[in-house]
Write a protein that holds these residues in place. Structure first.
Motif, PDB file in Angstrom:
ATOM      1  N   TYR A  28      39.291  34.863  40.012  1.00 63.63           N
ATOM      2  CA  TYR A  28      38.038  35.570  39.720  1.00 63.63           C
ATOM      3  C   TYR A  28      36.982  34.546  40.013  1.00 63.63           C
ATOM      4  N   TYR A  47      38.748  35.401  51.598  1.00 65.58           N
ATOM      5  CA  TYR A  47      39.511  35.470  50.313  1.00 65.58           C
ATOM      6  C   TYR A  47      40.887  35.057  50.933  1.00 65.58           C
ATOM      7  N   ILE A  77      43.835  40.303  43.013  1.00 72.47           N
ATOM      8  CA  ILE A  77      42.611  40.596  43.512  1.00 72.47           C
ATOM      9  C   ILE A  77      42.431  40.917  44.725  1.00 72.47           C
ATOM     10  N   LEU A  78      43.046  40.308  45.577  1.00 73.19           N
ATOM     11  CA  LEU A  78      43.158  40.914  47.142  1.00 73.19           C
ATOM     12  C   LEU A  78      43.217  42.248  47.383  1.00 73.19           C
ATOM     13  N   TYR A  85      36.341  34.662  43.791  1.00 72.79           N
ATOM     14  CA  TYR A  85      36.086  35.988  44.442  1.00 72.79           C
ATOM     15  C   TYR A  85      34.554  36.458  44.128  1.00 72.79           C
ATOM     16  N   GLY A 108      31.353  37.015  46.743  1.00 72.61           N
ATOM     17  CA  GLY A 108      30.897  38.260  46.388  1.00 72.61           C
ATOM     18  C   GLY A 108      29.847  38.894  47.337  1.00 72.61           C
ATOM     19  N   ARG A 133      34.448  39.395  53.078  1.00 69.86           N
ATOM     20  CA  ARG A 133      34.909  38.878  51.692  1.00 69.86           C
ATOM     21  C   ARG A 133      36.697  38.802  51.914  1.00 69.86           C
ATOM     22  N   LYS A 134      37.073  39.887  52.321  1.00 67.08           N
ATOM     23  CA  LYS A 134      38.459  39.836  52.231  1.00 67.08           C
ATOM     24  C   LYS A 134      39.063  39.008  53.273  1.00 67.08           C
ATOM     25  N   GLU A 139      41.003  44.699  44.239  1.00 64.81           N
ATOM     26  CA  GLU A 139      39.799  44.232  43.936  1.00 64.81           C
ATOM     27  C   GLU A 139      39.040  44.518  42.892  1.00 64.81           C
TER      28      GLU A 139
END
Length: 115
Positions: A67, A85, A28-29, A70, A74, A81-82, A32
């Protein structure tokens, strides 16, 4: 001997689940939107029968934490956000290792290695 084998299987299962959660989080990182869309496609909302409920439970247990986290962060811009996370993934990895070591220690106390 059978009890020891069952405990070893449970330990491997726990490792697999924790590793899947962490690796899907890493995916996901990196990718995305693609990975978030994959998760949304693989979940049935609302589940209509037992097969869909089992599929949802399997997805949530094996790859659901990334999920969930994240989507909660959001609301921040892309860069923040990155970074958030990435920090969360590092903490999750450390906590997964600690959790597994505690579980392995408990199993070791309850079921010693056969000679």
């Amino acid at each position: 001997m059978a009890l020891y084998t069952a405990v070893e299987f449970l330990k491997i299962l726990i490792i697999a689940i924790l590793a899947a959660q962490f690796s899907y989080g890493c995916a996901i990182l990196l990718f995305e939107k693609t990975m978030l869309d994959f998760y949304e496609i693989s979940i049935f909302e609302p589940p209509k029968n037992i097969v869909q409920k089992i599929t949802n439970a399997f997805q949530r247990v094996t790859i659901g934490s990334g999920y969930y986290v994240y989507t909660k962060i959001g609301k921040y811009n892309w860069f923040v956000r990155k970074i958030l996370y990435l920090f969360i993934l590092i903490v999750q990895g450390i906590l997964s290792i600690i959790l597994f070591q505690i579980i392995a220690l408990i199993f070791e106390i309850l079921v010693p290695v056969p000679l």
